[in-house]
Structures are given as C-alpha cells and as structure tokens.
Design an enzyme around this catalytic site. Structure first.
Site, PDB file in Angstrom:
ATOM      1  N   GLY A   1       4.164  -1.354   3.209  1.00 35.46           N
ATOM      2  CA  GLY A   1       3.261  -1.983   4.353  1.00 35.46           C
ATOM      3  C   GLY A   1       3.136  -3.605   4.881  1.00 35.46           C
TER       4      GLY A   1
ATOM      5  N   SER B   1       3.001  -6.582   7.100  1.00 42.18           N
ATOM      6  CA  SER B   1       2.055  -6.163   7.165  1.00 42.18           C
ATOM      7  C   SER B   1       0.478  -7.200   6.033  1.00 42.18           C
ATOM      8  CB  SER B   1       1.186  -4.736   7.352  1.00 42.18           C
ATOM      9  OG  SER B   1       2.061  -4.210   8.373  1.00 42.18           O
TER      10      SER B   1
ATOM     11  N   GLY C   1      10.106  -2.627   6.215  1.00 41.57           N
ATOM     12  CA  GLY C   1      10.397  -1.493   7.079  1.00 41.57           C
ATOM     13  C   GLY C   1      10.460   0.110   5.597  1.00 41.57           C
ATOM     14  N   ALA C   2      10.017  -0.354   4.071  1.00 39.52           N
ATOM     15  CA  ALA C   2      10.360   0.639   3.478  1.00 39.52           C
ATOM     16  C   ALA C   2       9.141   1.567   3.696  1.00 39.52           C
ATOM     17  CB  ALA C   2      10.218   0.340   1.995  1.00 39.52           C
TER      18      ALA C   2
ATOM     19  N   ASP D   1      -1.446  -1.565  11.396  1.00 41.89           N
ATOM     20  CA  ASP D   1      -1.347  -1.749   9.895  1.00 41.89           C
ATOM     21  C   ASP D   1      -2.459  -3.289   8.850  1.00 41.89           C
ATOM     22  OD1 ASP D   1      -0.013   0.111   9.179  1.00 41.89           O
ATOM     23  OD2 ASP D   1       1.361   0.167   7.949  1.00 41.89           O
TER      24      ASP D   1
ATOM     25  N   LYS E   1       0.940  -0.986   0.115  1.00 41.36           N
ATOM     26  CA  LYS E   1      -0.168  -0.118   0.185  1.00 41.36           C
ATOM     27  C   LYS E   1       0.866   1.689   0.027  1.00 41.36           C
ATOM     28  CE  LYS E   1       1.588   1.270   4.864  1.00 41.36           C
ATOM     29  NZ  LYS E   1       2.003   2.154   5.048  1.00 41.36           N
TER      30      LYS E   1
END
Ligand code: C5P
Length: 322
Positions: free
Chosen positions: A125, A128, A121-122, A161, A24
C-alpha cells in the site's frame, strides 16, 4: 512509551507539515464478490507496520492553484531501484493534493516532498499510503475545508486502498476498500517480510484471479471477522493453540493467482515456514509475503538467514497493536 505508531503529524521548524505514510499488511484477504465495473468485493484486516515514507507538506495561500512534488529516495532496495517513481502530475500524491484544493475551493501552492522508502507494486500500500497522508495532512492544515464524507470520497476515487490511509490503524476492511471498522483489540505481531524482487501490478493479479475461474466465496462473507475472533480466543491458550486459527485468518484468496504470476512467491512462503514462522501469507496482491514469528529475536534470526539466501529483499517489521 513512544512507539513508531504515535501520532506522526507535526509542524517542523521549516514551517512544513511532516506526515508519516506507513505501509500496511493484509492479515488475510477473502474475495467475496465482483462488481459490475470489475472491482472485487473484499474482506480483509489491514494493519499498519513500522515502515514508512516521509512526506513534508508546505502550504502558501495565494492566487491560482499550484502543486509541486519532489521525490527523494532514502533507501535503495532491489524492488525500488529498478523502478522510477513518477514525480509529475500522474503521481497519486500530486493528484491527491490537486483534488483536495479543488474540493476545498482554496487557492494557493502546495509543495510536497516525498521521501520514498516503501517499494511500489509490493502489496504494502505504499502509493496509497502516500496519497492518504497528503489528504490527512492537508485536512490538518486546512481544518474543515473539506467535509469528512467528501474527503473519504476523494480517497476512494484515488484508489481502493486509500480510504484506509486517511486514518491508518488496524481495521476490518470491506467493500472494495471503503468500508472500514477499526479493531477493538489487536496484538502486536513480529513479521519477516520478503519479496522476490518483482513489482507486481494489482490489476494483473485480479485479472489472473478472474481468468483462473476461481469461485468467489460469497459464503466467506464475515469469515475474516470470525477467524479473527477465534484467533484472539485461542491466543489466551498460548501460541501452540493459536497457530491453526492464525493460519486460517491469514488465508489470502489472491495467493494462487500471484504465485502463478511470480513463482518465487511460493518459494519464499516455504522458506519462511522452514525458518520457523507460525503462519505465513501474501500481503494484498503481492509480491511481498510475510511470516509471523513468536518474537523480535526469532524474526531477526530468520530474516538474517533468509536474506543470506539472496532473494529480492527481506525485512523485519512490527504491526500496530490496539
Ligand atoms: O483502486 P486501485 O487503483 O488501487 O485498483 C487497481 C486495480 O486493482 C483496479 O483497477 C482493479 O482492477 C483491481 N482491484 C479490484 N478490486 C479491488 C481493488 C482493486 O479488482 N477491491
């Protein structure tokens, strides 16, 4: 016409359930409160993009509860290559399956195979989405085994998330991520995503946000919805009229904290603007930034130029429309 966002859950010839776990982007993010437990109350638009991990889920009823996970990397990128994705029981995907079986009170074996493309880690999501895809897939496999409200509760326990990824589609998101309202209208956007090649853990960004003494904009409650409405109205008058409302919508309150931690973010935002983006923003807590371009061709041209400058990674993407 089929699109990247068509219903993606299907049983393969191998008898396994195949689920797509799309990333997302956040079209704007306002911090509107802080809970006693330290979590921040947010308002944001979450929109799926056409970039995803693939998940295959095998299910065999039997005695005891077993979850296995194999992680394959399908595409090496600068962010992902330096990181190892845990394939043990500490992976969110593994935990999602374990919690589902416990809530369902079903015995059997869940075999998960995750083909990873999305960087961790961007701010996209990725982890998640994988967890949401497991819950969605198992709910499809074992219909009615876990009531919808319990499934939403498990999702939220796994991460703020994750509830969005139980039914990914463009949504207004509130609370810490558990309040969801699907959008009635959302045009497709052509994006260039860029990441300075740094994995940025979400807790670090919220800590930096708190430490910076940023005032929490309680009065911003409802602003994301009104900014969306203003932008949709302005769109009818053409791209020039819509540029300012889009920039207002895309405001992300975590951007100053993320820039402080990763100065390359500011540079990439400036480059996207110079390359013709109508508006730019940070996705989630970063470090991925994105620019909105007027069409696929413009986005591809800008992405090629930016990529040649050699940041961590650059990619074009489309958002899901409603
Ligand atoms: O829930 P999740 O594990 O994704 O959140 C990671 C961390 O990010 C939390 O421990 C918290 O520090 C921060 N966070 C927050 N407010 C949110 C979401 C995440 O403070 N709405």
């Amino acid at each position: 016409m089929s699109s990247a966002f068509d219903d993606e859950t299907r049983i393969g010839r191998d008898g396994r359930l195949h689920v797509r776990a799309a990333a997302k982007v956040n079209l704007g993010l306002r911090v509107v409160g802080r809970r006693d437990d330290g979590y921040h109350l947010l308002e944001s638009l979450f929109v799926p993009i056409d970039w995803w991990d693939d998940l295959a889920i095998g299910w065999r009823p039997g005695r005891g509860r077993h979850v296995s996970l194999r992680v394959e990397r399908s595409e090496v990128d600068a962010v992902g290559s330096s990181q190892s994705i845990p394939s043990g029981s500490d992976n969110l995907v593994h935990r999602a399956a374990t919690r589902f079986l416990a809530a369902a009170e079903r015995d059997g074996a869940v075999d998960l195979e995750l083909t990873k493309r999305l960087p961790a880690g961007a701010g996209l999501g990725g982890g998640s989405s994988d967890a949401g895809a497991v819950l969605r897939g198992l709910a499809h496999r074992l219909p009615g085994a876990v009531p919808a409200a319990r499934l939403a509760g498990i999702a939220l326990e796994l991460g703020a998330d994750v509830p969005f990824f139980l039914a990914p589609r463009p949504c207004w998101v509130g609370g810490i991520g558990e309040r969801l309202a699907p959008l009635a209208a959302m045009p497709e956007l052509h994006l260039v995503l860029a990441n300075p090649g740094v994995a940025l853990p979400t807790p670090e960004v919220f800590r930096a946000f708190d430490a910076s003494g940023s005032t929490i904009a309680a009065e911003a409650q409802g602003e994301v919805r009104s900014a969306l409405a203003a932008w949709l109205r302005a769109q009818a008058r053409g791209p020039a009229a819509a540029a300012d409302p889009l920039a207002r919508l895309l405001r992300n309150d975590l951007e100053p904290a993320a820039r402080e931690l990763v100065p390359g973010i500011g540079h990439l935002l400036a480059r996207l603007r110079a390359l013709g983006a109508r508006a730019c923003s940070l996705s989630g807590s970063g470090a991925t930034v994105f620019g909105v371009f007027s069409g696929a061709e413009d986005a591809r041209t800008a992405a090629a130029k930016l990529d040649a400058e050699g940041p961590g990674w650059v990619r074009v993407a489309r958002t899901q429309a409603v």
